[in-house]
Design a protein around this motif. Structure first.
Motif, PDB file in Angstrom:
ATOM      1  N   PRO A  10      50.115   4.237  69.578  1.00  0.00           N
ATOM      2  CA  PRO A  10      51.120   3.887  68.561  1.00  0.00           C
ATOM      3  C   PRO A  10      50.730   2.699  67.677  1.00  0.00           C
ATOM      4  CG  PRO A  10      52.208   4.455  70.609  1.00  0.00           C
ATOM      5  CD  PRO A  10      50.729   4.432  70.902  1.00  0.00           C
ATOM      6  N   ALA A  11      50.141   1.658  68.240  1.00  0.00           N
ATOM      7  CA  ALA A  11      49.751   0.503  67.422  1.00  0.00           C
ATOM      8  C   ALA A  11      48.711   0.902  66.378  1.00  0.00           C
ATOM      9  CB  ALA A  11      49.211  -0.623  68.301  1.00  0.00           C
ATOM     10  N   ALA A  12      47.779   1.758  66.750  1.00  0.00           N
ATOM     11  CA  ALA A  12      46.750   2.210  65.808  1.00  0.00           C
ATOM     12  C   ALA A  12      47.367   3.070  64.707  1.00  0.00           C
ATOM     13  CB  ALA A  12      45.662   2.985  66.548  1.00  0.00           C
ATOM     14  N   ARG A  13      48.334   3.907  65.066  1.00  0.00           N
ATOM     15  CA  ARG A  13      49.022   4.714  64.047  1.00  0.00           C
ATOM     16  C   ARG A  13      49.781   3.802  63.081  1.00  0.00           C
ATOM     17  NH1 ARG A  13      49.968   8.410  68.423  1.00  0.00           N
ATOM     18  NH2 ARG A  13      51.983   7.455  68.879  1.00  0.00           N
ATOM     19  N   THR A  14      50.477   2.820  63.622  1.00  0.00           N
ATOM     20  CA  THR A  14      51.269   1.915  62.794  1.00  0.00           C
ATOM     21  C   THR A  14      50.389   1.143  61.813  1.00  0.00           C
ATOM     22  OG1 THR A  14      52.948   1.677  64.507  1.00  0.00           O
ATOM     23  CG2 THR A  14      52.834  -0.076  62.856  1.00  0.00           C
ATOM     24  N   LEU A  15      49.248   0.656  62.301  1.00  0.00           N
ATOM     25  CA  LEU A  15      48.381  -0.178  61.468  1.00  0.00           C
ATOM     26  C   LEU A  15      47.391   0.623  60.624  1.00  0.00           C
ATOM     27  CD1 LEU A  15      47.826  -3.039  64.030  1.00  0.00           C
ATOM     28  CD2 LEU A  15      49.147  -3.139  61.907  1.00  0.00           C
TER      29      LEU A  15
ATOM     30  N   THR B  94      33.441   3.442  67.103  1.00  0.00           N
ATOM     31  CA  THR B  94      33.642   2.838  65.795  1.00  0.00           C
ATOM     32  C   THR B  94      35.034   3.189  65.301  1.00  0.00           C
ATOM     33  OG1 THR B  94      31.291   3.002  65.272  1.00  0.00           O
ATOM     34  CG2 THR B  94      32.801   2.715  63.415  1.00  0.00           C
ATOM     35  N   VAL B  95      35.748   2.168  64.854  1.00  0.00           N
ATOM     36  CA  VAL B  95      37.096   2.313  64.309  1.00  0.00           C
ATOM     37  C   VAL B  95      37.078   1.753  62.894  1.00  0.00           C
ATOM     38  CG1 VAL B  95      39.475   1.481  64.525  1.00  0.00           C
ATOM     39  CG2 VAL B  95      38.218   2.211  66.564  1.00  0.00           C
ATOM     40  N   THR B  96      37.753   2.434  61.970  1.00  0.00           N
ATOM     41  CA  THR B  96      37.818   1.953  60.591  1.00  0.00           C
ATOM     42  C   THR B  96      39.253   1.638  60.201  1.00  0.00           C
ATOM     43  OG1 THR B  96      37.960   4.190  59.697  1.00  0.00           O
ATOM     44  CG2 THR B  96      35.751   3.220  59.864  1.00  0.00           C
TER      45      THR B  96
ATOM     46  N   GLY C  48      44.617 -11.992  61.190  1.00  0.00           N
ATOM     47  CA  GLY C  48      43.676 -11.978  62.304  1.00  0.00           C
ATOM     48  C   GLY C  48      44.107 -11.092  63.455  1.00  0.00           C
ATOM     49  N   GLY C  49      45.411 -10.968  63.669  1.00  0.00           N
ATOM     50  CA  GLY C  49      45.906 -10.100  64.732  1.00  0.00           C
ATOM     51  C   GLY C  49      45.561  -8.642  64.492  1.00  0.00           C
ATOM     52  N   VAL C  50      45.518  -8.240  63.226  1.00  0.00           N
ATOM     53  CA  VAL C  50      45.126  -6.866  62.896  1.00  0.00           C
ATOM     54  C   VAL C  50      43.667  -6.648  63.305  1.00  0.00           C
ATOM     55  CG1 VAL C  50      44.810  -5.195  61.019  1.00  0.00           C
ATOM     56  CG2 VAL C  50      46.834  -6.687  61.048  1.00  0.00           C
ATOM     57  N   LEU C  51      42.821  -7.649  63.049  1.00  0.00           N
ATOM     58  CA  LEU C  51      41.412  -7.546  63.464  1.00  0.00           C
ATOM     59  C   LEU C  51      41.307  -7.460  64.990  1.00  0.00           C
ATOM     60  CD1 LEU C  51      39.859 -10.153  61.021  1.00  0.00           C
ATOM     61  CD2 LEU C  51      39.502  -7.674  60.971  1.00  0.00           C
ATOM     62  N   CYS C  52      42.115  -8.242  65.704  1.00  0.00           N
ATOM     63  CA  CYS C  52      42.117  -8.173  67.179  1.00  0.00           C
ATOM     64  C   CYS C  52      42.506  -6.783  67.660  1.00  0.00           C
ATOM     65  CB  CYS C  52      43.083  -9.203  67.760  1.00  0.00           C
ATOM     66  SG  CYS C  52      42.525 -10.902  67.700  1.00  0.00           S
ATOM     67  N   ASP C  53      43.584  -6.234  67.092  1.00  0.00           N
ATOM     68  CA  ASP C  53      44.033  -4.899  67.492  1.00  0.00           C
ATOM     69  C   ASP C  53      42.986  -3.840  67.192  1.00  0.00           C
ATOM     70  OD1 ASP C  53      46.470  -5.673  68.544  1.00  0.00           O
ATOM     71  OD2 ASP C  53      47.602  -5.212  66.720  1.00  0.00           O
TER      72      ASP C  53
ATOM     73  N   ALA D 153      39.695  -4.216  66.954  1.00  0.00           N
ATOM     74  CA  ALA D 153      38.584  -4.342  67.905  1.00  0.00           C
ATOM     75  C   ALA D 153      38.991  -3.886  69.297  1.00  0.00           C
ATOM     76  CB  ALA D 153      38.089  -5.783  67.938  1.00  0.00           C
ATOM     77  N   ASP D 154      40.222  -4.185  69.704  1.00  0.00           N
ATOM     78  CA  ASP D 154      40.711  -3.772  71.019  1.00  0.00           C
ATOM     79  C   ASP D 154      40.729  -2.249  71.128  1.00  0.00           C
ATOM     80  OD1 ASP D 154      41.821  -4.541  73.631  1.00  0.00           O
ATOM     81  OD2 ASP D 154      43.705  -3.710  72.871  1.00  0.00           O
ATOM     82  N   PHE D 155      41.135  -1.565  70.051  1.00  0.00           N
ATOM     83  CA  PHE D 155      41.122  -0.103  70.032  1.00  0.00           C
ATOM     84  C   PHE D 155      39.687   0.423  70.130  1.00  0.00           C
ATOM     85  CE2 PHE D 155      41.886   3.845  67.194  1.00  0.00           C
ATOM     86  CZ  PHE D 155      42.032   4.676  68.290  1.00  0.00           C
ATOM     87  N   ALA D 156      38.762  -0.196  69.408  1.00  0.00           N
ATOM     88  CA  ALA D 156      37.358   0.235  69.469  1.00  0.00           C
ATOM     89  C   ALA D 156      36.783   0.012  70.870  1.00  0.00           C
ATOM     90  CB  ALA D 156      36.533  -0.510  68.421  1.00  0.00           C
ATOM     91  N   ILE D 157      37.040  -1.142  71.462  1.00  0.00           N
ATOM     92  CA  ILE D 157      36.518  -1.456  72.791  1.00  0.00           C
ATOM     93  C   ILE D 157      37.131  -0.524  73.836  1.00  0.00           C
ATOM     94  CG2 ILE D 157      36.530  -3.223  74.615  1.00  0.00           C
ATOM     95  CD1 ILE D 157      36.240  -5.296  72.244  1.00  0.00           C
ATOM     96  N   GLY D 158      38.442  -0.326  73.756  1.00  0.00           N
ATOM     97  CA  GLY D 158      39.090   0.587  74.702  1.00  0.00           C
ATOM     98  C   GLY D 158      38.560   2.007  74.586  1.00  0.00           C
ATOM     99  N   SER D 159      38.341   2.465  73.361  1.00  0.00           N
ATOM    100  CA  SER D 159      37.783   3.809  73.156  1.00  0.00           C
ATOM    101  C   SER D 159      36.377   3.902  73.721  1.00  0.00           C
ATOM    102  CB  SER D 159      37.780   4.161  71.669  1.00  0.00           C
ATOM    103  OG  SER D 159      39.094   4.166  71.156  1.00  0.00           O
ATOM    104  N   ALA D 160      35.571   2.852  73.504  1.00  0.00           N
ATOM    105  CA  ALA D 160      34.212   2.839  74.058  1.00  0.00           C
ATOM    106  C   ALA D 160      34.264   2.906  75.579  1.00  0.00           C
ATOM    107  CB  ALA D 160      33.470   1.584  73.601  1.00  0.00           C
ATOM    108  N   HIS D 161      35.181   2.150  76.181  1.00  0.00           N
ATOM    109  CA  HIS D 161      35.262   2.132  77.650  1.00  0.00           C
ATOM    110  C   HIS D 161      35.780   3.459  78.204  1.00  0.00           C
ATOM    111  CE1 HIS D 161      35.005   0.179  81.488  1.00  0.00           C
ATOM    112  NE2 HIS D 161      36.218   0.611  81.782  1.00  0.00           N
ATOM    113  N   MET D 162      36.631   4.138  77.450  1.00  0.00           N
ATOM    114  CA  MET D 162      37.144   5.435  77.908  1.00  0.00           C
ATOM    115  C   MET D 162      36.015   6.409  78.215  1.00  0.00           C
ATOM    116  SD  MET D 162      40.481   6.173  75.521  1.00  0.00           S
ATOM    117  CE  MET D 162      40.602   7.878  76.050  1.00  0.00           C
ATOM    118  N   THR D 163      34.894   6.279  77.507  1.00  0.00           N
ATOM    119  CA  THR D 163      33.797   7.230  77.701  1.00  0.00           C
ATOM    120  C   THR D 163      33.150   7.094  79.078  1.00  0.00           C
ATOM    121  OG1 THR D 163      32.061   5.806  76.771  1.00  0.00           O
ATOM    122  CG2 THR D 163      33.297   7.202  75.219  1.00  0.00           C
ATOM    123  N   SER D 164      33.458   6.013  79.802  1.00  0.00           N
ATOM    124  CA  SER D 164      32.868   5.810  81.130  1.00  0.00           C
ATOM    125  C   SER D 164      33.801   6.206  82.270  1.00  0.00           C
ATOM    126  CB  SER D 164      32.459   4.339  81.305  1.00  0.00           C
ATOM    127  OG  SER D 164      33.621   3.525  81.415  1.00  0.00           O
TER     128      SER D 164
END
Length: 156
Positions: A30-35, A48-50, A67-72, A74-85
């Motif tokens: 939901p946060a990614a959809r909102t932003l 990679t998230v754009t 800056g909070g948008v940048l944090c969110d 990056a958090d989405f990109a990192i979480g997606s990367a970790h999901m692959t493991s």
């Protein structure tokens, strides 16, 4: 399972989310959809998230990207990367997230590229570079992610 999840994430990028829904993943969150974040590339341990910057939605009081948008992002990109493991009955949670800002963003499309620094059985470390269209570093985020198993992963 990790290979199947990676394939499901690649299908999602192509517009097919059925396999992720069957596995209990709601993408984009939901946060990614909102932003307005888009997962645009995924590989083993990488994502990679754009974001198309829209100051009417994303600005701070100074008129630059918050800056909070940048944090969110990056958090989405990192979480997606970790999901692959992840294996069957595994989930994850962030332990920490640290950001360094290098330049403001006013417009254009930003790209957050996450990759592992160290993949561990329980704790993994990632770095995510947020780049502008000129490939200049806007921010760098590091995060430790904990893989949850069994009862710890239930309901997540």
């Amino acid at each position: 399972m990790a290979d199947e999840l990676l394939a499901a994430l690649r299908d999602y990028i192509e517009g097919h989310s059925e396999a992720l829904i069957e596995r209990g993943f709601d993408l984009p969150p939901p946060a990614a959809r909102t932003l307005g974040f888009d997962l645009t590339d995924i590989g083993p341990g990488t994502a990679t998230v754009t974001l198309a910057v829209d100051l009417a939605r994303h600005a701070n009081p100074m008129g630059t990207l918050h800056g909070g948008v940048l944090c969110d992002m990056a958090d989405f990109a990192i979480g997606s990367a970790h999901m692959t493991s992840l294996q069957v009955n595994e989930s994850f949670t962030s332990v920490d997230l640290q950001i360094n800002f290098f330049r403001p963003a006013f417009d254009g499309v930003l790209r957050a590229v996450a990759q592992p620094v160290r993949l561990g059985r329980t704790l993994s470390r990632y770095v995510c570079d947020v780049l502008n269209e000129d490939q200049k570093l806007v921010a760098q985020v590091t995060s430790t992610v904990m893989t949850l198993r069994g009862d710890q992963a239930r309901g997540r």
